[in-house]
Design a protein around this motif. Sequence first.
Motif, PDB file in Angstrom:
ATOM      1  N   PHE B 232       0.895  -1.344   0.126  1.00 48.80           N
ATOM      2  CA  PHE B 232       0.103  -0.025   0.067  1.00 48.80           C
ATOM      3  C   PHE B 232       1.062   1.319   0.023  1.00 48.80           C
ATOM      4  O   PHE B 232       0.413   2.173  -0.525  1.00 48.80           O
ATOM      5  CB  PHE B 232      -0.904   0.044   1.034  1.00 48.80           C
ATOM      6  CG  PHE B 232      -0.366   0.169   2.426  1.00 48.80           C
ATOM      7  CD1 PHE B 232      -0.481   1.577   2.881  1.00 48.80           C
ATOM      8  CD2 PHE B 232      -0.268  -0.921   3.340  1.00 48.80           C
ATOM      9  CE1 PHE B 232       0.112   1.543   4.268  1.00 48.80           C
ATOM     10  CE2 PHE B 232       0.087  -0.912   4.604  1.00 48.80           C
ATOM     11  CZ  PHE B 232       0.376   0.415   5.023  1.00 48.80           C
ATOM     12  N   GLU B 233       1.916   1.139   0.614  1.00 49.61           N
ATOM     13  CA  GLU B 233       3.124   2.408   0.377  1.00 49.61           C
ATOM     14  C   GLU B 233       3.196   2.693  -0.997  1.00 49.61           C
ATOM     15  O   GLU B 233       3.557   3.737  -1.463  1.00 49.61           O
ATOM     16  CB  GLU B 233       4.522   2.003   1.088  1.00 49.61           C
ATOM     17  CG  GLU B 233       4.202   1.907   2.786  1.00 49.61           C
ATOM     18  CD  GLU B 233       5.317   1.501   3.266  1.00 49.61           C
ATOM     19  OE1 GLU B 233       6.232   2.654   3.476  1.00 49.61           O
ATOM     20  OE2 GLU B 233       5.693   0.605   3.705  1.00 49.61           O
ATOM     21  N   GLU B 234       3.263   1.716  -1.880  1.00 50.13           N
ATOM     22  CA  GLU B 234       3.675   1.745  -3.295  1.00 50.13           C
ATOM     23  C   GLU B 234       2.218   2.302  -3.956  1.00 50.13           C
ATOM     24  O   GLU B 234       2.006   2.061  -5.409  1.00 50.13           O
ATOM     25  CB  GLU B 234       4.114   0.571  -4.140  1.00 50.13           C
ATOM     26  CG  GLU B 234       5.383   0.313  -3.425  1.00 50.13           C
ATOM     27  CD  GLU B 234       6.399   1.144  -3.777  1.00 50.13           C
ATOM     28  OE1 GLU B 234       6.372   1.537  -5.147  1.00 50.13           O
ATOM     29  OE2 GLU B 234       7.635   1.151  -3.238  1.00 50.13           O
ATOM     30  N   GLY B 235       1.061   2.227  -3.090  1.00 52.68           N
ATOM     31  CA  GLY B 235      -0.220   2.709  -4.127  1.00 52.68           C
ATOM     32  C   GLY B 235      -1.148   1.324  -4.455  1.00 52.68           C
ATOM     33  O   GLY B 235      -2.058   1.327  -4.911  1.00 52.68           O
ATOM     34  N   LEU B 241      -7.299  -4.147   2.656  1.00 58.32           N
ATOM     35  CA  LEU B 241      -7.638  -2.704   2.601  1.00 58.32           C
ATOM     36  C   LEU B 241      -8.580  -2.224   1.656  1.00 58.32           C
ATOM     37  O   LEU B 241      -9.519  -1.457   2.325  1.00 58.32           O
ATOM     38  CB  LEU B 241      -6.239  -1.917   1.982  1.00 58.32           C
ATOM     39  CG  LEU B 241      -6.178  -0.509   1.822  1.00 58.32           C
ATOM     40  CD1 LEU B 241      -6.341   0.359   3.198  1.00 58.32           C
ATOM     41  CD2 LEU B 241      -4.884  -0.042   1.494  1.00 58.32           C
ATOM     42  N   ILE B 242      -8.984  -3.088   0.688  1.00 56.64           N
ATOM     43  CA  ILE B 242     -10.244  -2.736  -0.224  1.00 56.64           C
ATOM     44  C   ILE B 242     -11.512  -2.854   0.778  1.00 56.64           C
ATOM     45  O   ILE B 242     -12.264  -2.014   0.867  1.00 56.64           O
ATOM     46  CB  ILE B 242     -10.204  -3.454  -1.415  1.00 56.64           C
ATOM     47  CG1 ILE B 242      -9.148  -3.153  -2.283  1.00 56.64           C
ATOM     48  CG2 ILE B 242     -11.623  -3.435  -2.147  1.00 56.64           C
ATOM     49  CD1 ILE B 242      -8.777  -4.039  -3.569  1.00 56.64           C
ATOM     50  N   TYR B 243     -11.699  -4.125   1.634  1.00 56.15           N
ATOM     51  CA  TYR B 243     -12.329  -4.268   2.442  1.00 56.15           C
ATOM     52  C   TYR B 243     -12.693  -3.217   3.719  1.00 56.15           C
ATOM     53  O   TYR B 243     -13.745  -2.654   4.026  1.00 56.15           O
ATOM     54  CB  TYR B 243     -12.668  -5.625   3.199  1.00 56.15           C
ATOM     55  CG  TYR B 243     -13.245  -6.763   2.361  1.00 56.15           C
ATOM     56  CD1 TYR B 243     -14.251  -6.649   1.720  1.00 56.15           C
ATOM     57  CD2 TYR B 243     -12.245  -7.783   2.139  1.00 56.15           C
ATOM     58  CE1 TYR B 243     -14.733  -7.716   0.925  1.00 56.15           C
ATOM     59  CE2 TYR B 243     -12.860  -8.955   1.078  1.00 56.15           C
ATOM     60  CZ  TYR B 243     -13.897  -8.788   0.503  1.00 56.15           C
ATOM     61  OH  TYR B 243     -14.375  -9.712  -0.265  1.00 56.15           O
ATOM     62  N   ALA B 244     -11.604  -2.767   4.340  1.00 51.97           N
ATOM     63  CA  ALA B 244     -11.442  -1.838   5.349  1.00 51.97           C
ATOM     64  C   ALA B 244     -11.832  -0.422   4.710  1.00 51.97           C
ATOM     65  O   ALA B 244     -12.683   0.089   5.449  1.00 51.97           O
ATOM     66  CB  ALA B 244     -10.116  -1.839   5.625  1.00 51.97           C
TER      67      ALA B 244
END
Lengths: 322, 322
Positions: B232-235, B241-244
């Motif tokens: 996620f640091e690289e985007g 994360l999608i669920y969150a």
Amino acid sequence: MPAFELYTDDIKQDMDSVDNYIKRALKTHQRLLSDVINQLAGSGGKRLRPLMVILSSRFGGYKRDEIIHLAAAIEILHMATLVHDDIIDDAPIRRGEPTVQSRWGKDVAVFTGDFLFSTVFSLLSKEVSFDDLYEVSRVVKQICEGEVDQYQHRYNTAVSVRSYLRRIRHKTADLFALSCVIGAKRAGCSKPIYNALENFGMDFGMVFQIIDDILDFEGQQEELGKPAGADFEEGVYTLPLIYALDTKYRLPLLDVLNKDRYDASDVEAVKAMVKAAGGIEKARSIANNFAAKAVEDIKLLPDNEHKRIMLAILNESVERRY
Amino acid sequence: MPAFELYTDDIKQDMDSVDNYIKRALKTHQRLLSDVINQLAGSGGKRLRPLMVILSSRFGGYKRDEIIHLAAAIEILHMATLVHDDIIDDAPIRRGEPTVQSRWGKDVAVFTGDFLFSTVFSLLSKEVSFDDLYEVSRVVKQICEGEVDQYQHRYNTAVSVRSYLRRIRHKTADLFALSCVIGAKRAGCSKPIYNALENFGMDFGMVFQIIDDILDFEGQQEELGKPAGADFEEGVYTLPLIYALDTKYRLPLLDVLNKDRYDASDVEAVKAMVKAAGGIEKARSIANNFAAKAVEDIKLLPDNEHKRIMLAILNESVERRY
């Protein structure tokens, strides 16, 4: 007379078919990839490799569809190597247009190249013999070895003519040789014929790359479609410079080359010294030797219109300014 | 019980043969390339794809040499995608060792990957059918499309579960499916058998990638052999994360994700929120669904030791912490 004006109607038609075939073969539903590839496929280029496939096939009993297919695969292979090559060179411009990696970033460039490579093999899996396929992958491996060689010799002011010639053979000439031999074999040419064509492709490729390297010192950005003097700035020392480093200009050249950064006047100074040292002249005479050898290579072929086109392209490559 | 302990002697022997075969197949006289490749080939990895080729072949009348050859080609293909993948990710570490591009630069990494790709096709040109070859290049094209997709969706906080699943299918699962089907076909399995194995490979691949993505939030660097939280640091936004982002944590998550730079506390905050939002749990339940589907896929296969190994590997993939 420019070689193109010698093209017969059927050669022109075949080249158009190759263009159309390439566009069809590279269709992808991935939008960004599709944009990138359309720019690449549309930005022209000389299409010399597919032309060699087509011309070579004329010395045997070629089947048009098979040859178009093969010629398209070879051009796509070339496009793949260009895209990856530009990543290495950090080249901002190629053929007068921004390179894939300068416009979309190296991430996209890496996978665009890979996509092109795999398209080559998916095309070939439908048309050629396993022997040909093996040859294609062997040539790609050699291109990679040539590129890594080049990388490893960057900034090496002791690089020899011999190592330069080996490097450009792998990097450039092998693919021209392959283009000729694969077209000739597919058309069922006899061994002496396809060997002659393969040798022609190899020597033509040597001429082509040496002239390319000369233009890096002599050419104008507007004509080249890329900045001149880019190679030695990246530490890639080519024939004119290698020769110049073997003259009394060695020390003054080293003074500039060993700097941490080059400004515009350094670039001009190197160019001027390479010229004054006779590096360009000497490189040109080597190119002429290879051109003479290329003419010799196809002596045994019948003197038809296709041979005339090949010789005209060879001549044009020696004379070209871009 | 770890899957490896279930390996029969002949499977262990075949995996050793694959390792040796890979080393022989990747020999090059180019020294730097040779160094790079030795590091790559020596750095281990799970060798799951060749294992799938080998296990799948056991459900038919396999010929040992053919299968070793094929399994090696598939692993080299995987190595090629890893090398290019690391360029994109700018990954400093993989499998606990510096990546090719961090150690030798992206120039070398690009051509190492290309060299590996062409080795795959030169190996395949000697052993498989044109259909298989076409399938391999089709999968490479899909991997490229998946990677460009991923690139294009970077930093896209509206990315859907569906688009995530499509992306990982192309990026990861297709190659597992190919490994299974190519081994089974080569061994002359009937259509119901090789279809079952292909489905197993696909579902196994989905499990494998989802768990990989979960570990990016949960795992420890020491165990993973690469920094956790790198995606996620690289985007690159993955399933947890999608669920969150679809919970009440969306706004606080966006506050962090929209920053120009992340420091260590930002990374920890995102991980903590993804966990608290139940993103990991939900992703894990999806992985479990795919795992259940994978078990179902091979129901019709005979209950032999090879099927037991496949199920054990599947189980281990769900449970793994690295």
